[in-house]
Motif scaffolding. Structure first.
Motif, PDB file in Angstrom:
ATOM      1  N   GLU A   5       3.152  -0.170  -0.738  1.00 19.73           N
ATOM      2  CA  GLU A   5       3.646  -1.489  -0.357  1.00 19.73           C
ATOM      3  C   GLU A   5       2.635  -2.562  -0.742  1.00 19.73           C
ATOM      4  OE1 GLU A   5       4.978  -1.731   3.683  1.00 19.73           O
ATOM      5  OE2 GLU A   5       6.214   0.055   3.480  1.00 19.73           O
ATOM      6  N   ILE A  25       6.231  -4.521  -4.415  1.00 20.46           N
ATOM      7  CA  ILE A  25       6.854  -3.435  -3.651  1.00 20.46           C
ATOM      8  C   ILE A  25       6.869  -3.804  -2.175  1.00 20.46           C
ATOM      9  CG2 ILE A  25       6.606  -1.035  -2.909  1.00 20.46           C
ATOM     10  CD1 ILE A  25       5.522  -0.408  -5.673  1.00 20.46           C
ATOM     11  N   LYS A  27       8.827  -1.655   0.054  1.00 26.66           N
ATOM     12  CA  LYS A  27       9.013  -0.381   0.749  1.00 26.66           C
ATOM     13  C   LYS A  27       9.036   0.725  -0.298  1.00 26.66           C
ATOM     14  CE  LYS A  27      11.971   1.898   4.165  1.00 26.66           C
ATOM     15  NZ  LYS A  27      10.919   2.351   5.019  1.00 26.66           N
ATOM     16  N   THR A  28       8.462   1.867   0.040  1.00 25.70           N
ATOM     17  CA  THR A  28       8.464   2.996  -0.881  1.00 25.70           C
ATOM     18  C   THR A  28       9.344   4.117  -0.340  1.00 25.70           C
ATOM     19  OG1 THR A  28       6.481   3.927   0.153  1.00 25.70           O
ATOM     20  CG2 THR A  28       6.154   2.500  -1.767  1.00 25.70           C
ATOM     21  N   ALA A  33      11.229   2.642  -5.277  1.00 31.57           N
ATOM     22  CA  ALA A  33      10.627   1.616  -4.428  1.00 31.57           C
ATOM     23  C   ALA A  33      11.575   0.427  -4.330  1.00 31.57           C
ATOM     24  CB  ALA A  33       9.295   1.162  -5.004  1.00 31.57           C
ATOM     25  N   TYR A  61      10.396   4.995  -9.662  1.00 30.04           N
ATOM     26  CA  TYR A  61       8.972   4.939  -9.991  1.00 30.04           C
ATOM     27  C   TYR A  61       8.745   5.042 -11.504  1.00 30.04           C
ATOM     28  CZ  TYR A  61       7.604   5.574  -5.087  1.00 30.04           C
ATOM     29  OH  TYR A  61       7.401   5.421  -3.748  1.00 30.04           O
TER      30      TYR A  61
END
Length: 85
Positions: A5, A25, A27-28, A33, A61
């Motif tokens: 993040e 980013i 949230k992952t 993401a 990703y």
């Protein structure tokens, strides 16, 4: 990939957008993401796709590159592995 993040990222191409863009980013997930696209990064027709989500898009990703504030790619730091006891 070791993205987290608040990392700034660059997305060169994706199935959803024809233009490259920068974002952050928020949230992952396991393989993707949630990225907040920086203002004025995409053409009007492209932003119409994401306006209802507050400029947030989910990107794999494999389509993201970690970059610095100037937009230059940076090497991902090696993940420190904890020793098993």
């Amino acid at each position: 990939m070791a993205l987290h993040e608040d990392n700034r990222v660059f997305c060169e191409k994706t199935e959803l957008f024809s233009d490259a863009f920068y974002g952050t980013i928020t949230k992952t997930y396991e393989h993707s993401a949630l990225v907040k696209v920086e203002p004025d990064q995409l053409s009007k027709k492209e932003t119409d796709k994401i306006d209802s989500f507050g400029d947030l898009v989910v990107i794999r990703y494999s389509e993201l590159q970690l970059v610095d504030a100037a937009g230059k790619p940076i090497e991902e730091p090696a993940e420190e592995l904890e020793a098993a006891e």
